[in-house]
Design an enzyme around this catalytic site. Sequence first.
Site, PDB file in Angstrom:
ATOM      1  N   THR A 289       0.851  -1.197   0.000  1.00  0.00           N
ATOM      2  CA  THR A 289       0.000   0.000   0.000  1.00  0.00           C
ATOM      3  C   THR A 289       0.887   1.248   0.000  1.00  0.00           C
ATOM      4  O   THR A 289       2.096   1.164   0.254  1.00  0.00           O
ATOM      5  CB  THR A 289      -0.911   0.056   1.247  1.00  0.00           C
ATOM      6  OG1 THR A 289      -0.098   0.046   2.428  1.00  0.00           O
ATOM      7  CG2 THR A 289      -1.878  -1.105   1.288  1.00  0.00           C
TER       8      THR A 289
ATOM      9  N   ASP B 214      -6.715   0.972   7.004  1.00  0.00           N
ATOM     10  CA  ASP B 214      -7.136  -0.198   7.781  1.00  0.00           C
ATOM     11  C   ASP B 214      -8.608  -0.539   7.598  1.00  0.00           C
ATOM     12  O   ASP B 214      -9.410  -0.440   8.530  1.00  0.00           O
ATOM     13  CB  ASP B 214      -6.817  -0.004   9.265  1.00  0.00           C
ATOM     14  CG  ASP B 214      -5.381  -0.418   9.581  1.00  0.00           C
ATOM     15  OD1 ASP B 214      -4.662  -0.783   8.635  1.00  0.00           O
ATOM     16  OD2 ASP B 214      -4.996  -0.380  10.743  1.00  0.00           O
TER      17      ASP B 214
END
Length: 294
Positions: A106, A173
Amino acid sequence: MPSVNPDQSDKDSEPFVEVDPTGRYGRYTELLGSGAVKKVYRAFDQEEGIEVAWNQVKLRNFSDDPAMIDRLYSEVRLLRSLTNNSIISLYSFWRDEEHNTLNFITEVCTSGNLREYRKKHRQVSMKALKKWSKQILKGLNYLHSHEPCIIHRDLNCSNVFVNGNTGQVKVGDLGLAAIVGKNHSAHSILGTPEFMAPELYDEHYTELIDIYSFGMCVLEMVTLEIPYSECDNVAKIYKKVSSGVKPQALDKVRDADVRAFIERCIAQPGERPSAAELLKDPFYDEVDDYDENV
């Protein structure tokens, strides 16, 4: 793709401890963060020449919990489909069969999470806090207006990440996110207790639970205190939340406009505004899009 200088033995270079199957991404030993499910390491994208985050989940920890493994794959597939300035981007993912790990790359936010960043920088203007919170709202609005609607379900200041040099804030998240259908309702209880809306405990809720959590994030940003820190266990938090008792930190908010804004976010579901409505709130009148550096 091989790097221009593949000699990792060069004394000035930092060696990779792991490389992805394509040879594009290399992982360093430095740990950026660690949670119940995954570890996040500093890594490098050799093709683009940028630092990235290498998220690694040891699947053997969940060998007796196939539902958790399914959820992890769901997070990865979900992240891959999202493109928004206020949501952490996912670039690549794969399963390492030999080491039984799920890995995904990411984008990395240079200044860590918002909770740590706010503690480090205690002298921050209300205007800066509004800029940060507006970007979180933009991320939520994107998720909530996505087809199908996505509920984050675990929004708190440790799941929001910061690029301190630009003031850019991004929601990350999404491991507990739920993709819901046309009725926008979900039914399982999960999240971080201090940030969980009361209707979550009733197991029937909509994306407005994220607005409640967002209100608690703003409260933490303003007071530097995690909501309900007066409670020493989850049961006491649940009792207060379910009976409508507000966190004591709210009494520390001196600015009447800020307090009123937070109270709108944590109101009963029927009175709680959507992310789109909050973005138009007069609370953000002094924060224009140019100011946000996004």
